[in-house]
Design a protein around this motif. Structure first.
Motif, PDB file in Angstrom:
ATOM      1  N   ALA A  42      65.063   6.210  81.332  1.00 41.46           N
ATOM      2  CA  ALA A  42      65.672   5.677  80.184  1.00 41.46           C
ATOM      3  C   ALA A  42      65.438   6.793  79.046  1.00 41.46           C
ATOM      4  CB  ALA A  42      65.256   4.219  79.769  1.00 41.46           C
ATOM      5  N   TYR A  45      67.534   9.464  79.400  1.00 45.09           N
ATOM      6  CA  TYR A  45      69.068   9.237  79.420  1.00 45.09           C
ATOM      7  C   TYR A  45      69.350   9.261  77.645  1.00 45.09           C
ATOM      8  CZ  TYR A  45      72.908   5.621  79.065  1.00 45.09           C
ATOM      9  OH  TYR A  45      74.101   5.079  79.020  1.00 45.09           O
ATOM     10  N   GLU A  46      68.231   8.978  76.875  1.00 42.64           N
ATOM     11  CA  GLU A  46      68.404   9.026  75.280  1.00 42.64           C
ATOM     12  C   GLU A  46      68.477  10.604  75.044  1.00 42.64           C
ATOM     13  OE1 GLU A  46      68.384   6.262  73.015  1.00 42.64           O
ATOM     14  OE2 GLU A  46      69.009   5.548  74.837  1.00 42.64           O
ATOM     15  N   TRP A  49      71.865  12.153  75.737  1.00 42.89           N
ATOM     16  CA  TRP A  49      73.098  11.825  74.906  1.00 42.89           C
ATOM     17  C   TRP A  49      72.909  12.676  73.763  1.00 42.89           C
ATOM     18  CZ3 TRP A  49      77.454  10.865  76.915  1.00 42.89           C
ATOM     19  CH2 TRP A  49      77.714  10.297  77.868  1.00 42.89           C
ATOM     20  N   VAL A  70      72.653   7.406  68.959  1.00 40.59           N
ATOM     21  CA  VAL A  70      72.361   7.317  70.405  1.00 40.59           C
ATOM     22  C   VAL A  70      71.420   6.045  70.545  1.00 40.59           C
ATOM     23  CG1 VAL A  70      71.034   8.257  72.391  1.00 40.59           C
ATOM     24  CG2 VAL A  70      72.736   9.732  70.915  1.00 40.59           C
ATOM     25  N   THR A  74      73.031   2.677  72.596  1.00 40.65           N
ATOM     26  CA  THR A  74      72.114   2.435  74.066  1.00 40.65           C
ATOM     27  C   THR A  74      71.806   1.092  73.674  1.00 40.65           C
ATOM     28  OG1 THR A  74      71.573   4.637  74.110  1.00 40.65           O
ATOM     29  CG2 THR A  74      70.321   3.061  75.360  1.00 40.65           C
ATOM     30  N   CYS A  75      71.294   0.474  72.473  1.00 42.93           N
ATOM     31  CA  CYS A  75      70.907  -0.829  72.362  1.00 42.93           C
ATOM     32  C   CYS A  75      71.964  -1.901  72.617  1.00 42.93           C
ATOM     33  CB  CYS A  75      70.424  -0.931  70.843  1.00 42.93           C
ATOM     34  SG  CYS A  75      68.906  -0.369  70.644  1.00 42.93           S
ATOM     35  N   GLU A  78      72.672  -2.190  76.257  1.00 42.99           N
ATOM     36  CA  GLU A  78      71.607  -2.924  76.825  1.00 42.99           C
ATOM     37  C   GLU A  78      72.130  -4.338  76.379  1.00 42.99           C
ATOM     38  OE1 GLU A  78      68.275  -3.790  78.934  1.00 42.99           O
ATOM     39  OE2 GLU A  78      69.218  -1.792  78.512  1.00 42.99           O
ATOM     40  N   TYR A 113      63.911   3.549  74.815  1.00 43.51           N
ATOM     41  CA  TYR A 113      65.007   4.136  73.932  1.00 43.51           C
ATOM     42  C   TYR A 113      64.448   4.488  72.690  1.00 43.51           C
ATOM     43  CZ  TYR A 113      67.832   1.288  77.122  1.00 43.51           C
ATOM     44  OH  TYR A 113      68.628   0.827  78.204  1.00 43.51           O
ATOM     45  N   SER A 117      64.898   8.749  71.783  1.00 48.45           N
ATOM     46  CA  SER A 117      65.555   9.056  70.801  1.00 48.45           C
ATOM     47  C   SER A 117      64.446  10.004  69.762  1.00 48.45           C
ATOM     48  CB  SER A 117      66.013   8.045  69.921  1.00 48.45           C
ATOM     49  OG  SER A 117      66.951   7.139  70.787  1.00 48.45           O
TER      50      SER A 117
END
Length: 138
Positions: A42, A45-46, A49, A70, A74-75, A78, A113, A117
């Motif tokens: 994860a 992933y952040e 992006w 981002v 993403t939140c 989720e 996340y 970020s």
């Protein structure tokens, strides 16, 4: 123009690092496998992006705004995992859908996340410095 091209090269190189690392974490087997698969991936992933968006938006303001957006998106994704309409379930049944949208809501994803970020923001700052360093040398 040259600094823009050099910065683009560094963005591509960054993506070529982040994408394989994300998949390596997602499919890692070994000690702490669950953390790597669920949370470590994860983080990448952040970062992915953030880098992807930076490819298109390279202003100083974007360096701050991209990681925030981002994280927010993403939140939202989720929380969408709590919703199971047939269309979303069909998308999540594919590998791409599973990787992009996720399948299961987990509260512990949120701190990761945030970490991803923040790391993405730091990465973008470094890429921006590369662009400005090249510009000042011209």
């Amino acid at each position: 123009m040259l600094q823009h091209r050099n910065q683009t090269i560094f963005i591509i190189l960054s993506l070529l690092i982040v994408v394989p690392m994300g998949f390596l974490f997602k499919y890692y087997t070994g000690p702490a496998q669950q953390w790597f698969n669920d949370y470590g991936a994860a983080i990448f992933y952040e970062i992915f992006w953030c880098l992807f968006a930076f490819w298109f938006f390279r202003s100083r303001a974007a360096i701050i705004q991209i990681p925030i957006w981002v994280f927010v998106i993403t939140c939202i994704l989720e929380f969408l995992q709590l919703w199971h309409p047939p269309l979303l379930e069909e998308i999540r049944a594919t590998l791409i859908g599973k990787l992009l949208l996720g399948t299961t809501f987990v509260w512990w994803d949120f701190p990761h996340y945030v970490l991803g970020s923040v790391l993405g923001w730091l990465w973008l700052r470094q890429l921006q410095k590369i662009g400005y360093a090249k510009k000042s040398q011209s």
